[in-house]
Every structure is written in C-alpha cells, then in structure tokens.
Design a protein around this motif. Structure first.
Motif, PDB file in Angstrom:
ATOM      1  N   TRP A  70      17.797  -7.189  39.488  1.00 26.73           N
ATOM      2  CA  TRP A  70      18.709  -6.306  40.757  1.00 26.73           C
ATOM      3  C   TRP A  70      19.753  -5.673  40.408  1.00 26.73           C
ATOM      4  O   TRP A  70      19.824  -4.517  40.763  1.00 26.73           O
ATOM      5  N   LYS A  71      20.606  -6.372  39.730  1.00 25.12           N
ATOM      6  CA  LYS A  71      21.975  -5.730  39.268  1.00 25.12           C
ATOM      7  C   LYS A  71      21.751  -4.564  38.087  1.00 25.12           C
ATOM      8  O   LYS A  71      22.304  -3.850  38.188  1.00 25.12           O
ATOM      9  N   GLY A  72      20.747  -4.631  37.499  1.00 26.42           N
ATOM     10  CA  GLY A  72      20.458  -3.583  36.525  1.00 26.42           C
ATOM     11  C   GLY A  72      19.791  -2.291  36.925  1.00 26.42           C
ATOM     12  O   GLY A  72      19.770  -1.469  36.311  1.00 26.42           O
ATOM     13  N   LEU A  73      19.477  -2.506  38.240  1.00 27.39           N
ATOM     14  CA  LEU A  73      18.979  -1.140  38.935  1.00 27.39           C
ATOM     15  C   LEU A  73      19.895  -0.137  38.782  1.00 27.39           C
ATOM     16  O   LEU A  73      19.430   1.219  38.799  1.00 27.39           O
ATOM     17  N   PRO A 193      13.857   7.021  36.500  1.00 23.60           N
ATOM     18  CA  PRO A 193      13.395   5.705  36.745  1.00 23.60           C
ATOM     19  C   PRO A 193      14.524   4.609  36.642  1.00 23.60           C
ATOM     20  O   PRO A 193      15.574   4.892  36.354  1.00 23.60           O
ATOM     21  N   GLN A 194      14.052   3.303  37.364  1.00 24.88           N
ATOM     22  CA  GLN A 194      15.013   2.520  37.579  1.00 24.88           C
ATOM     23  C   GLN A 194      14.723   1.416  36.221  1.00 24.88           C
ATOM     24  O   GLN A 194      13.620   0.729  36.395  1.00 24.88           O
ATOM     25  N   TYR A 195      15.461   1.545  34.978  1.00 21.25           N
ATOM     26  CA  TYR A 195      15.072   1.069  33.819  1.00 21.25           C
ATOM     27  C   TYR A 195      14.807  -0.427  33.950  1.00 21.25           C
ATOM     28  O   TYR A 195      14.126  -0.970  33.302  1.00 21.25           O
ATOM     29  N   ALA A 196      15.802  -1.178  34.753  1.00 21.25           N
ATOM     30  CA  ALA A 196      15.638  -2.541  35.046  1.00 21.25           C
ATOM     31  C   ALA A 196      14.285  -3.066  35.481  1.00 21.25           C
ATOM     32  O   ALA A 196      13.827  -3.977  34.832  1.00 21.25           O
TER      33      ALA A 196
END
Length: 322
Positions: A70-73, A193-196
């Motif tokens: 979630w934090k990586g988004l 893209p949301q890589y996480a």
C-alpha cells in the motif's frame, strides 16, 4: 533519494547497475527470497512453536506485507517495485502459504499411493504415520497441496480476466495475445502503472501458476513423480528458464529488472523444487540446522541485495534508475 546521490558519478556509473550485472543481481535476489521463504515456513511450522502463536505471527507479518504494498503505491518505479516485491513476498508466505497449511491441517485430505492406487488418508492414518507406523503409506500430497491444486481453475480464470485489461504489460500475457491475435483495445495514453501493485500481483500469479503446474505433473492420478510427462515438463521448463534468463541479463533499469526477475525466478524455481522431489539433493534452506553456514549466507545475501536495490540511485523526473 537526494539529487546529490543521483548525481554522484561513482554511484551512477557503477557497473553493478548495468547489464548483465543488474539483471543477474535482481534474479539472485528473487531466488534467494524463495530460500528465505522456506526458512520462515519451516520455522513457523516445524520447530515446535505453538500453532496459535505461529498463525498469529503469520497474520501480523502478512499484514505488514500488505502495508508495504500500500505504501509503495505512491513511490517511484524502483522503490515501488521493491516494496511490492517484498510486501508481496510476505503476503504470499505468511498469509497464502500459512492459510493453506491451516486449512490442510484442519481437514487432512492427504493423498498417498496404496496397493489399489491413490487414496486419501484418514486423520487416524496420518496420526499413526507421524507416530512412527511404517505400515501407513507416505503421502505424496498433504492437505494443503490438495486445496492448492483445487484452486487451479481460479488461477487460470483470473489470469484470463487480467488478459482482458488493455493496459496490462505482463510479458506472458502479451506473448499469448500475439500468438492468438488478441487485441483488447489500445492502451490508455499516459497511463502510469502502480509498480508496487504490479510487482505484488506478478509474484502471486507466477508462484500460483508454477505451483499448480508442479502439482499436476506430480499427481499420481494424472502423471506421477516418475512419469515420462514429468520429465518432459522439466525439460520444457528448463528451456523456458534458459530463454528468459538470457533476457533477464539484458535488463538495464532496476525497477524493470526486479519485476522481470520475479517471473524468471518463479519459473526457474520449478527446477530445484522438482529435483528435490526426485531426491537429487537436500535443501539447506529447509534443513538449515544441518547447513547453518549455508543458511546464514543465504539470509545475509538476501538482506544485502535488499539494501543494494533500496539504495538504487533514481532519476527524480522519471522515477527510474539512472
């Protein structure tokens, strides 16, 4: 990552961030994660930790993995990929794998070869087996394997639905589309893209798919451990691995190198897992009490590569490694 770090000539020009070293290091990190995951699972399941504590620990660590994803988004491509991979790994091991172990343990749908063919073992049989009764046939599938195998259809259906997404960039899905001439539509312009999420999802589906493939060829009701089809499958996966490993070594950007390595490592890991089933070697990451030096080296190398990729210099404008 600060601008000073980005502009550092020594860091930016490090050969470790160029092909083939970058791809090799990323692949090494993903393969080491498979070994570390086994160390975690063996510790939680087999060293004598009370089951209530083991499942509580699994829930908390899996939740930490979800928080990481979630934090990586909102992170750049490299850090987002890093957090997606690490978070996705924690979710897979501590939620997915431990949940299957829990379900399998509660139901005990273990399969074994008997004189009349494959048959389920009762809870009484399993209890006797674990108590040392040598007259009970050793199961080739435990309950968690039976439940995981039953999820094969769900895995394929979800992959098909993912393939309908015109913005998906999965290499395997793109390859399948090309072969069958499938065109779901033009990709969205400017789509980022949301890589996480991408990294975590890729890890889930690659692990899931390769697991179900291995279960299918080793199921005595389908092929079996020493069936010709099993050896053919091994050879095809070895060839597949060789092709994508060669491509992995050409990667020049850290975020993409990690994401590509997730797939490459997932496919490659089929080979040592199958070799273990054929009793060709004994895994140091499972029997780590017998191989303490090797197991310690695995853990240290994994953490070292975690730090290496976390510190990757990144271009603040593109979010990619420099």
């Amino acid at each position: 990552m600060t601008v000073t770090a980005i502009e550092s000539p020594q860091l930016a020009k490090s050969r470790l961030y160029t092909a083939p070293f970058l791809g090799a290091l990323a692949l090494g990190w993903i393969i080491l994660e498979k070994m570390v995951a086994h160390i975690f699972l063996v510790t939680l399941i087999y060293v004598g930790i009370p089951s209530a504590i083991a499942y509580a620990v699994a829930f908390v660590v899996g939740l930490l993995g979800l928080v990481l994803v979630w934090k990586g988004l909102q992170q750049n491509e490299v850090r987002g990929t890093w957090m997606g991979f690490v978070g996705g790994s924690l979710i897979w091991v501590f939620w997915f794998e431990m949940y299957l172990h829990f379900i399998g343990g509660e139901n005990n749908f273990a399969l074994a070869m008997t004189e009349s063919g494959p048959a389920y073992l009762s809870k009484t049989d399993l209890a006797a087996l674990f108590a040392g009764d040598t007259s009970i046939p050793r199961p080739y599938f435990m309950g968690e394997h039976v439940f995981l195998q039953s999820s094969t259809l769900f895995c394929f259906m979800l992959m098909i639905y993912m393939g309908l997404n015109k913005d998906i960039r999965c290499r395997l899905i793109l390859w399948v589309r090309k072969i069958f001439g499938l065109r779901p539509g033009k990709p969205t312009k400017g789509y980022k893209p949301q890589y996480a999420r991408v990294a975590a999802t890729e890890l889930l589906f690659v692990n899931w798919f390769m697991y179900t493939l291995m279960l299918a060829v080793n199921d005595e009701r389908i092929f079996g451990l020493h069936h010709l089809a099993n050896y053919v499958a091994f050879a095809l996966v070895a060839l597949w691995s060789a092709i994508i490993i060669a491509k992995q070594f050409k990667q020049k950007e850290a975020g993409l190198a990690i994401r590509y390595a997730i797939a490459v490592g997932g496919v490659f890991w089929y080979l040592p897992e199958q070799m273990v089933l054929w009793e060709m070697f004994r895994e140091p990451w499972v029997y780590y009490n017998e191989f303490p030096v090797t197991a310690s080296a695995i853990l240290l190398a994994y953490v070292g590569l975690m730090v290496f990729f976390w510190k990757t210099p990144v271009n603040p404008e593109t979010g990619k490694s420099v």
